[in-house]
Design a protein around this motif. Sequence first.
Motif, PDB file in Angstrom:
ATOM      1  N   VAL A 229      12.854  31.520 -53.503  1.00  0.00           N
ATOM      2  CA  VAL A 229      11.692  32.143 -54.140  1.00  0.00           C
ATOM      3  C   VAL A 229      12.125  33.155 -55.181  1.00  0.00           C
ATOM      4  CG1 VAL A 229       9.710  33.665 -53.725  1.00  0.00           C
ATOM      5  CG2 VAL A 229      10.152  31.745 -52.175  1.00  0.00           C
ATOM      6  N   LYS A 230      13.118  33.971 -54.849  1.00  0.00           N
ATOM      7  CA  LYS A 230      13.520  35.045 -55.764  1.00  0.00           C
ATOM      8  C   LYS A 230      14.393  34.555 -56.906  1.00  0.00           C
ATOM      9  CE  LYS A 230      13.139  38.878 -52.501  1.00  0.00           C
ATOM     10  NZ  LYS A 230      13.836  40.009 -51.833  1.00  0.00           N
ATOM     11  N   GLN A 231      15.286  33.622 -56.639  1.00  0.00           N
ATOM     12  CA  GLN A 231      16.254  33.196 -57.650  1.00  0.00           C
ATOM     13  C   GLN A 231      15.810  31.977 -58.448  1.00  0.00           C
ATOM     14  OE1 GLN A 231      18.799  35.162 -58.279  1.00  0.00           O
ATOM     15  NE2 GLN A 231      18.208  36.465 -56.551  1.00  0.00           N
ATOM     16  N   HIS A 232      14.931  31.167 -57.880  1.00  0.00           N
ATOM     17  CA  HIS A 232      14.532  29.919 -58.539  1.00  0.00           C
ATOM     18  C   HIS A 232      13.040  29.838 -58.817  1.00  0.00           C
ATOM     19  CE1 HIS A 232      18.536  28.120 -57.795  1.00  0.00           C
ATOM     20  NE2 HIS A 232      18.494  28.823 -56.683  1.00  0.00           N
ATOM     21  N   GLN A 233      12.291  30.877 -58.455  1.00  0.00           N
ATOM     22  CA  GLN A 233      10.844  30.914 -58.650  1.00  0.00           C
ATOM     23  C   GLN A 233      10.132  29.771 -57.920  1.00  0.00           C
ATOM     24  OE1 GLN A 233      12.973  31.516 -61.637  1.00  0.00           O
ATOM     25  NE2 GLN A 233      12.822  33.488 -60.599  1.00  0.00           N
ATOM     26  N   ASP A 234      10.694  29.345 -56.791  1.00  0.00           N
ATOM     27  CA  ASP A 234      10.023  28.363 -55.957  1.00  0.00           C
ATOM     28  C   ASP A 234       8.876  29.038 -55.206  1.00  0.00           C
ATOM     29  OD1 ASP A 234      11.720  26.301 -56.757  1.00  0.00           O
ATOM     30  OD2 ASP A 234      13.168  26.720 -55.166  1.00  0.00           O
ATOM     31  N   ILE A 235       8.085  28.234 -54.495  1.00  0.00           N
ATOM     32  CA  ILE A 235       6.898  28.726 -53.810  1.00  0.00           C
ATOM     33  C   ILE A 235       7.067  28.549 -52.310  1.00  0.00           C
ATOM     34  CG2 ILE A 235       4.411  28.422 -53.498  1.00  0.00           C
ATOM     35  CD1 ILE A 235       5.159  29.511 -56.239  1.00  0.00           C
ATOM     36  N   ALA A 236       6.728  29.571 -51.552  1.00  0.00           N
ATOM     37  CA  ALA A 236       6.723  29.484 -50.091  1.00  0.00           C
ATOM     38  C   ALA A 236       5.325  29.842 -49.608  1.00  0.00           C
ATOM     39  CB  ALA A 236       7.751  30.430 -49.480  1.00  0.00           C
ATOM     40  N   LEU A 237       4.713  28.915 -48.868  1.00  0.00           N
ATOM     41  CA  LEU A 237       3.396  29.157 -48.296  1.00  0.00           C
ATOM     42  C   LEU A 237       3.527  29.670 -46.871  1.00  0.00           C
ATOM     43  CD1 LEU A 237       1.429  25.974 -49.484  1.00  0.00           C
ATOM     44  CD2 LEU A 237       1.661  28.191 -50.621  1.00  0.00           C
ATOM     45  N   LEU A 238       2.478  30.282 -46.384  1.00  0.00           N
ATOM     46  CA  LEU A 238       2.442  30.782 -45.020  1.00  0.00           C
ATOM     47  C   LEU A 238       2.026  29.662 -44.064  1.00  0.00           C
ATOM     48  CD1 LEU A 238       2.643  33.565 -43.448  1.00  0.00           C
ATOM     49  CD2 LEU A 238       0.141  33.552 -43.508  1.00  0.00           C
ATOM     50  N   GLY A 239       2.734  29.540 -42.942  1.00  0.00           N
ATOM     51  CA  GLY A 239       2.353  28.623 -41.883  1.00  0.00           C
ATOM     52  C   GLY A 239       1.768  29.389 -40.707  1.00  0.00           C
ATOM     53  N   ASN A 240       1.166  28.678 -39.762  1.00  0.00           N
ATOM     54  CA  ASN A 240       0.544  29.370 -38.632  1.00  0.00           C
ATOM     55  C   ASN A 240       1.578  30.089 -37.756  1.00  0.00           C
ATOM     56  OD1 ASN A 240       1.110  26.492 -37.901  1.00  0.00           O
ATOM     57  ND2 ASN A 240       0.454  27.162 -35.873  1.00  0.00           N
ATOM     58  N   HIS A 241       2.783  29.524 -37.607  1.00  0.00           N
ATOM     59  CA  HIS A 241       3.811  30.208 -36.826  1.00  0.00           C
ATOM     60  C   HIS A 241       4.292  31.455 -37.558  1.00  0.00           C
ATOM     61  CE1 HIS A 241       4.713  27.556 -33.349  1.00  0.00           C
ATOM     62  NE2 HIS A 241       4.039  26.695 -34.094  1.00  0.00           N
ATOM     63  N   ASP A 242       4.443  31.361 -38.864  1.00  0.00           N
ATOM     64  CA  ASP A 242       4.830  32.537 -39.645  1.00  0.00           C
ATOM     65  C   ASP A 242       3.771  33.633 -39.543  1.00  0.00           C
ATOM     66  OD1 ASP A 242       6.883  30.750 -40.604  1.00  0.00           O
ATOM     67  OD2 ASP A 242       5.399  29.998 -42.038  1.00  0.00           O
ATOM     68  N   ASP A 243       2.528  33.199 -39.434  1.00  0.00           N
ATOM     69  CA  ASP A 243       1.431  34.161 -39.313  1.00  0.00           C
ATOM     70  C   ASP A 243       1.471  34.889 -37.978  1.00  0.00           C
ATOM     71  OD1 ASP A 243      -0.880  35.314 -40.602  1.00  0.00           O
ATOM     72  OD2 ASP A 243      -2.130  34.257 -39.145  1.00  0.00           O
ATOM     73  N   PHE A 244       1.999  34.243 -36.929  1.00  0.00           N
ATOM     74  CA  PHE A 244       2.201  34.955 -35.661  1.00  0.00           C
ATOM     75  C   PHE A 244       3.056  36.201 -35.892  1.00  0.00           C
ATOM     76  CE2 PHE A 244       2.079  30.650 -33.224  1.00  0.00           C
ATOM     77  CZ  PHE A 244       0.697  30.683 -33.178  1.00  0.00           C
ATOM     78  N   TRP A 245       4.166  35.995 -36.583  1.00  0.00           N
ATOM     79  CA  TRP A 245       5.082  37.115 -36.896  1.00  0.00           C
ATOM     80  C   TRP A 245       4.333  38.164 -37.715  1.00  0.00           C
ATOM     81  CZ3 TRP A 245      10.948  36.427 -37.962  1.00  0.00           C
ATOM     82  CH2 TRP A 245      11.495  37.595 -38.471  1.00  0.00           C
ATOM     83  N   ARG A 246       3.696  37.717 -38.760  1.00  0.00           N
ATOM     84  CA  ARG A 246       3.008  38.619 -39.688  1.00  0.00           C
ATOM     85  C   ARG A 246       1.952  39.463 -38.974  1.00  0.00           C
ATOM     86  NH1 ARG A 246       0.519  36.440 -45.410  1.00  0.00           N
ATOM     87  NH2 ARG A 246      -1.353  37.713 -45.512  1.00  0.00           N
ATOM     88  N   GLN A 247       1.123  38.831 -38.149  1.00  0.00           N
ATOM     89  CA  GLN A 247       0.045  39.548 -37.482  1.00  0.00           C
ATOM     90  C   GLN A 247       0.557  40.405 -36.319  1.00  0.00           C
ATOM     91  OE1 GLN A 247      -2.813  39.720 -38.865  1.00  0.00           O
ATOM     92  NE2 GLN A 247      -2.452  38.097 -40.352  1.00  0.00           N
ATOM     93  N   THR A 248       1.576  39.925 -35.616  1.00  0.00           N
ATOM     94  CA  THR A 248       2.165  40.718 -34.542  1.00  0.00           C
ATOM     95  C   THR A 248       2.768  41.996 -35.110  1.00  0.00           C
ATOM     96  OG1 THR A 248       2.619  38.777 -33.164  1.00  0.00           O
ATOM     97  CG2 THR A 248       3.917  40.750 -32.723  1.00  0.00           C
ATOM     98  N   ALA A 249       3.393  41.892 -36.275  1.00  0.00           N
ATOM     99  CA  ALA A 249       3.963  43.080 -36.921  1.00  0.00           C
ATOM    100  C   ALA A 249       2.884  44.092 -37.272  1.00  0.00           C
ATOM    101  CB  ALA A 249       4.735  42.670 -38.172  1.00  0.00           C
ATOM    102  N   ARG A 250       1.658  43.621 -37.422  1.00  0.00           N
ATOM    103  CA  ARG A 250       0.529  44.521 -37.715  1.00  0.00           C
ATOM    104  C   ARG A 250      -0.132  45.049 -36.446  1.00  0.00           C
ATOM    105  NH1 ARG A 250      -2.378  40.906 -42.518  1.00  0.00           N
ATOM    106  NH2 ARG A 250      -0.845  41.370 -44.158  1.00  0.00           N
TER     107      ARG A 250
END
Length: 260
Positions: free
Chosen positions: A65-86
Motif C-alpha cells: 500500500v505504501k510503496q506501490h499505491q496498492d489497495i487494501a480493503l477491510l475484512g470482517n476478521h480485520d474488523d474484529f481487531w479494529r473494533q476490539t482495539a476500540r
Amino acid sequence: MTYTFIGDIHSAADDLAVLLQAPALQDSRLIFLGDYIDGSGSRSGAIEPAPLDTLAVLDIVIDRVKQHQDIALLGNHDDFWRQTARGDELSFQTWRLNGGAKSWRRLGIHSSNSQVVTVALNRSPLVKYTRFLAELPLTWSTDHLLAVHAGIDWDYPLDRQVRDDLLWIRDPYYFDMDKSWHRNSTGKVIVTGHTPVQAMSHDSYGCIKMQADAQDIPRYLIDAGSRSGAANGGIFALTLSATGAVVAQNWVINQKLFEN
C-alpha cells in the motif's frame, strides 16, 4: 492498466510471498480483499501444520500500500481487531469465538481478558497495525469494477450499503429467491472474498464465476480457502483489464504457484 484482486489470506505469509512473484502481478495494481489475520494451521490430509504469520502478512500488505499505491480493503476478521482495539466488547467476544484466542497468542498476547487485549493492540509493537487497519476502506471501485470483502445488499444503491453487509453478507448477495445466481444490477464487474469457494462448490479452482445468464455482468468469488483447513486451500489472484475482462488467474497452495 490491469487490476489484480487477491482473496482472503488468513496469515499465510509464505503463500502470499510466492503469489506476489507471479508474472501477471508484476505490472498490475493489487486490490487486497481483506481478512489478512486469523486462520487455521491444520490442513486436511496433511501431517505437519501450515505456518501462520499474521504480522508478516500485514507487513507485506502495508508495504504494498505504501510503496506501490496498492489497495487494501477491510475484512470482517480485520474488523474484529479494529473494533476490539476500540474497546468493543461484542467484537472481542465474536473474535474470540472465531479464532481470536489463538491469534492473540501468536501476537504475543497471553490473555483472554478483553481489557488486556485492547491495551495490547494499542501499544507497541501492535499499535502500528491497529492504525493501519483503522484506515482501511470497505469498498474500491472504478467505472467498470467493484471490489468489496463480502458483497452487497441488492435492495440498496452502492452509496447506501450497510457496513455489516459489506463485511458479512453471504447468500442474499449470491443467490436469488430460487437459489439461482442473483442478477448483477450494478453495471460493474464485482469481485469478493469472505466465503471459501470450497463451501460453495467441490470442484472450484479457487474462483467461482457468477452470472444469472450469458448477458449478466459477471461477479467473481475468490476466497480460495487459505488456512481454512481445506486440503486445496490457498490464495487466489484474479487479474482483470480495466473493463473487467479476465487477463490471468493465479493460485498458490502450499507454496506452489498455479497459473491459468
